[in-house]
Motif scaffolding. Sequence first.
Motif, mmCIF file in Angstrom:
data_model
loop_
_atom_site.group_PDB
_atom_site.id
_atom_site.type_symbol
_atom_site.label_atom_id
_atom_site.label_comp_id
_atom_site.label_asym_id
_atom_site.label_seq_id
_atom_site.Cartn_x
_atom_site.Cartn_y
_atom_site.Cartn_z
ATOM 1 N N GLY A 182 3.177 -32.719 41.093
ATOM 2 C CA GLY A 182 3.208 -32.693 39.628
ATOM 3 C C GLY A 182 4.248 -33.651 39.063
ATOM 4 O O GLY A 182 5.016 -34.286 39.800
ATOM 5 N N ILE A 183 4.257 -33.752 37.756
ATOM 6 C CA ILE A 183 5.193 -34.633 37.043
ATOM 7 C C ILE A 183 5.748 -33.870 35.844
ATOM 8 O O ILE A 183 5.009 -33.208 35.110
ATOM 9 N N GLY A 184 7.051 -33.955 35.652
ATOM 10 C CA GLY A 184 7.697 -33.296 34.516
ATOM 11 C C GLY A 184 8.701 -34.218 33.862
ATOM 12 O O GLY A 184 8.962 -35.331 34.326
ATOM 13 N N ASP A 185 9.277 -33.756 32.774
ATOM 14 C CA ASP A 185 10.322 -34.540 32.111
ATOM 15 C C ASP A 185 11.266 -33.604 31.372
ATOM 16 O O ASP A 185 10.982 -32.422 31.175
ATOM 17 N N ALA A 186 12.404 -34.150 30.966
ATOM 18 C CA ALA A 186 13.423 -33.380 30.249
ATOM 19 C C ALA A 186 14.065 -34.270 29.200
ATOM 20 O O ALA A 186 14.232 -35.483 29.401
ATOM 21 N N GLY A 187 14.395 -33.651 28.072
ATOM 22 C CA GLY A 187 15.012 -34.411 27.004
ATOM 23 C C GLY A 187 15.805 -33.525 26.070
ATOM 24 O O GLY A 187 16.020 -32.347 26.333
ATOM 25 N N VAL A 188 16.247 -34.140 24.962
ATOM 26 C CA VAL A 188 17.034 -33.430 23.957
ATOM 27 C C VAL A 188 16.395 -33.658 22.602
ATOM 28 O O VAL A 188 16.286 -34.789 22.144
ATOM 29 N N GLY A 189 15.915 -32.565 21.950
ATOM 30 C CA GLY A 189 15.320 -32.535 20.616
ATOM 31 C C GLY A 189 14.654 -33.833 20.158
ATOM 32 O O GLY A 189 14.651 -34.807 20.891
ATOM 33 N N PRO A 190 14.058 -33.880 18.956
ATOM 34 C CA PRO A 190 13.827 -32.666 18.161
ATOM 35 C C PRO A 190 12.644 -31.870 18.722
ATOM 36 O O PRO A 190 11.658 -32.436 19.159
ATOM 37 N N ARG A 191 12.786 -30.593 18.732
ATOM 38 C CA ARG A 191 11.769 -29.699 19.267
ATOM 39 C C ARG A 191 11.797 -28.430 18.425
ATOM 40 O O ARG A 191 12.858 -27.806 18.311
ATOM 41 N N MET A 192 10.705 -28.087 17.819
ATOM 42 C CA MET A 192 10.648 -26.933 16.927
ATOM 43 C C MET A 192 11.691 -27.063 15.810
ATOM 44 O O MET A 192 12.379 -26.121 15.440
ATOM 45 N N SER A 201 24.050 -47.935 25.686
ATOM 46 C CA SER A 201 24.817 -47.505 24.518
ATOM 47 C C SER A 201 25.478 -46.163 24.802
ATOM 48 O O SER A 201 24.992 -45.380 25.625
ATOM 49 N N ALA A 202 26.554 -45.896 24.100
ATOM 50 C CA ALA A 202 27.251 -44.621 24.276
ATOM 51 C C ALA A 202 26.359 -43.454 23.854
ATOM 52 O O ALA A 202 26.382 -42.384 24.462
ATOM 53 N N ALA A 203 25.546 -43.660 22.805
ATOM 54 C CA ALA A 203 24.654 -42.600 22.345
ATOM 55 C C ALA A 203 23.608 -42.265 23.398
ATOM 56 O O ALA A 203 23.304 -41.090 23.647
ATOM 57 N N ALA A 204 23.033 -43.283 24.045
ATOM 58 C CA ALA A 204 22.035 -43.044 25.088
ATOM 59 C C ALA A 204 22.667 -42.351 26.286
ATOM 60 O O ALA A 204 22.058 -41.455 26.889
ATOM 61 N N ASP A 205 23.887 -42.732 26.646
ATOM 62 C CA ASP A 205 24.579 -42.072 27.760
ATOM 63 C C ASP A 205 24.796 -40.594 27.467
ATOM 64 O O ASP A 205 24.590 -39.731 28.337
ATOM 65 N N ALA A 206 25.205 -40.285 26.239
ATOM 66 C CA ALA A 206 25.477 -38.896 25.875
ATOM 67 C C ALA A 206 24.194 -38.066 25.889
ATOM 68 O O ALA A 206 24.184 -36.922 26.366
ATOM 69 N N THR A 207 23.092 -38.631 25.406
ATOM 70 C CA THR A 207 21.824 -37.906 25.386
ATOM 71 C C THR A 207 21.314 -37.647 26.790
ATOM 72 O O THR A 207 20.843 -36.543 27.116
ATOM 73 N N ALA A 208 21.392 -38.659 27.648
ATOM 74 C CA ALA A 208 20.934 -38.493 29.028
ATOM 75 C C ALA A 208 21.766 -37.438 29.760
ATOM 76 O O ALA A 208 21.233 -36.636 30.537
ATOM 77 N N LEU A 209 23.070 -37.427 29.506
ATOM 78 C CA LEU A 209 23.937 -36.443 30.149
ATOM 79 C C LEU A 209 23.587 -35.032 29.677
ATOM 80 O O LEU A 209 23.540 -34.086 30.480
ATOM 81 N N GLU A 210 23.313 -34.881 28.387
ATOM 82 C CA GLU A 210 22.973 -33.557 27.879
ATOM 83 C C GLU A 210 21.618 -33.092 28.405
ATOM 84 O O GLU A 210 21.415 -31.908 28.659
#
Length: 248
Positions: free
Chosen positions: A113-123, A88-97
Motif C-alpha cells: 500500500g501507499i500512504g502519506d502524512a501532512g499538517v492541515g488544513p483538514r476539517m 525554507s524554514a517554514a517547509a522544514d518546520a512543517t515536515a518536522l511536525e
Amino acid sequence: METGYDVEPRPLGRSNRRRPWIVLGAAAIFLTAVVVKPWAGSTVNSAPAAVAETARPSASTRPVEAVIPPVPAAPRPTPIWPAASTRSAAADATALEAEGALGALAARSGTWGIGDAGVGPRMLREERWADWMRAEPEPVTDGPLRIASRPGQDLCAGFPTIADAPSLVAVTTPSDLVPDWRLAGWWTDGSQVESLAGSVRQVSPAGNRGISYLERTDHETWPFGRYEFHVIAGESTVSMSVCLTRRR
C-alpha cells in the motif's frame, strides 16, 4: 489843393478775430489725444506675456503625483518536480511536525500500500493527519507502467486515492522482503511526466522492514498528480500506483 496821403497797397493779413478758435481747436486735439492715448498701443503686445505669466502653475497648484502602494507578494506556490535546490524554514518546520503522524502509517506496514502524512488544513483546522490506501503490486521489468501522459482523461480513474499536499509519503510492503529493498518513482499531472530521482530521499525507520518513508529534498509538500513507485528487492521489481488529490 487838398492835402492827401498815398497808401501803398499790400496783401491783407488774417484777422485777429480767429485766434480764439485756434486756441480752442488745439485744446480739443490735446484732450482727444489724452483720452485715446495712441502711445498706449505698445502695451497690447505685452498683455499676452502678462497672461502667460499668470497662467503658469504655482508650486501650490501643481498636480500631486499619486502614491501607488506596493502590491503584496503572492503566496509562494508549491514547487512542481524537480524539487528546489534550497529549503525554507517554514517547509522544514512543517515536515518536522508531520512526522508526528507517522505512527498511524507504521501500523500499516506488512501490507502492499501507499500512504502519506501532512499538517492541515483538514476539517477547517491545522492538524497533523495520515492517509493510507491498499495498492495492487504489478510485476515490472523496465520503466513505469501507469504514468504515461494522457491529456484530457481522468487522471485518477481506477487508482487508489489519498490526500494531496503531504510532507511525507510512505510505501508499505510485506515484512519478509529483503532488508535492502529500495524505491524508484515517477509523477504525472496528465500532461507532464517527471522522474522523482534526485528530488526524493528514502528514509526507512529502524526496526521495521515493512515500511519506507519518502520526503522531498526541499521539504516542500507533494503536489497533486498520479504517482508510480517501483519496489526493487533483489532481482524482483513490482510497481504500485496511487493518485494524490483533495478528497471530496
